[in-house]
Design a protein around this motif. Sequence first.
Motif, PDB file in Angstrom:
ATOM      1  N   VAL A 115       0.868  -1.183   0.000  1.00 13.67           N
ATOM      2  CA  VAL A 115       0.000   0.000   0.000  1.00 13.67           C
ATOM      3  C   VAL A 115       0.902   1.231   0.000  1.00 13.67           C
ATOM      4  N   VAL A 119       1.207  -6.813   9.264  1.00 10.23           N
ATOM      5  CA  VAL A 119       1.576  -5.511   8.705  1.00 10.23           C
ATOM      6  C   VAL A 119       3.094  -5.327   8.778  1.00 10.23           C
ATOM      7  N   TRP A 141      -6.099  -3.017  10.420  1.00  7.79           N
ATOM      8  CA  TRP A 141      -5.418  -4.165   9.780  1.00  7.79           C
ATOM      9  C   TRP A 141      -5.087  -5.231  10.817  1.00  7.79           C
ATOM     10  N   VAL A 153       0.345  -7.127   4.531  1.00  6.41           N
ATOM     11  CA  VAL A 153       0.364  -5.802   3.916  1.00  6.41           C
ATOM     12  C   VAL A 153       1.711  -5.150   4.187  1.00  6.41           C
ATOM     13  N   THR A 176       3.722  -1.542   3.627  1.00  7.48           N
ATOM     14  CA  THR A 176       3.400  -0.153   3.280  1.00  7.48           C
ATOM     15  C   THR A 176       4.667   0.573   2.854  1.00  7.48           C
ATOM     16  N   VAL A 189      -7.795  -4.628   1.218  1.00 11.49           N
ATOM     17  CA  VAL A 189      -6.933  -5.691   1.778  1.00 11.49           C
ATOM     18  C   VAL A 189      -7.619  -6.386   2.948  1.00 11.49           C
TER      19      VAL A 189
END
Length: 314
Positions: free
Chosen positions: A71, A114, A107, A93, A95, A85
């Motif tokens: 992301v 993450v 999340w 994920v 970032t 997501v």
Amino acid sequence: MLKTPLCELLGIEKPVFQGGMAWIADASLASAVSEAGGLGIIAAMNADANWLRDQIHELRTKTDKPFGVNVMLMSPFADEVAQVVIDERVPVVVTGAGNPAKYMKAWNEAGIKVIPVVASVALARLVARRGATAVVAEGTESGGHIGETSTMALVPQVVDAVDIPVVAAGGIADGRGVAAAFMLGAAGVQVGTRFLVANECTVSEQYKEMVLKANDTSTRATGRSTGHPVRALKSPFTNAYAKSEAAGVSVEELGAMGTGALRKAAKDGNYEEGSFLCGQIAGMVSERQSAREIVDDLVDGAERVLKGASAWVA
Ligand code: TUI
């Protein structure tokens, strides 16, 4: 076998992430890397929710192994992508290009792992406190949007600052780089530039040829005056951009110059107007291979180097 706690944590076989390269890292490349035992990553970049949903569905027709979505936090579609997501139950994920704090609670509650990309110890500490599973410490050798600190200096400082696994990125394209990252305390690596020439990478032929021909001085960073420095292969675009920057052109005008340039490079192979984002290690990337061959070579090469390393100790 090169196994680290990161493999268990994410359910992957090999501690190799494929970088979430904007306009490039799609379902084709990401599924091939995940099938090879690494972590394939789809780049949401500046695309909207529908594009990302389609890519996730396409990836799932090609692999049932874990994968990630990158992301890009500067994207105008970051909010809707952040929801996709969750809806699509994406396992990981990653970032980039900002501070992901505002999304991390949702999340984490959705069970997503993450893994923010950080270019500083301060952001690494912040995201670790907010429940990050791991961080990618990305040095300025990387292609694309970069920080100031080199991989060699950044990785051990981030390793010392946080209690979660650290993935090293920036300047890594073979087993020696992977082994060096492990010696700095990393539990995995993220590789972008070498995957640009993977057979499954759908980037333009022009882009691949430029990477294959690059040497150690072929990239440059521009955009420092805008606060968002970007590393790319030297090209008519980077020359024009650097000239405008030196002439004091406004940040808005520089931003307008950049708009569309990534797409022109990645999709159209437009040498004159494209921005060919690429890391400093491009000079070492000289062979087209499958994603599996690349992942295997990174891991096998690291094993060889690490096994031989004790030869230096008396
Ligand atoms: O994000 C990347 N690499 C990228 S994003 C991208 S798309 C783009 N294109 C043109 C302009 C801008 C973006 C191409 N390549 N890597 C991860 C990364 N994150 N590098 C640097 C950072 C970063 C920088 C500053 C992360 C956070 C940050 O500040 C955090 C804060 O507190 O705001």
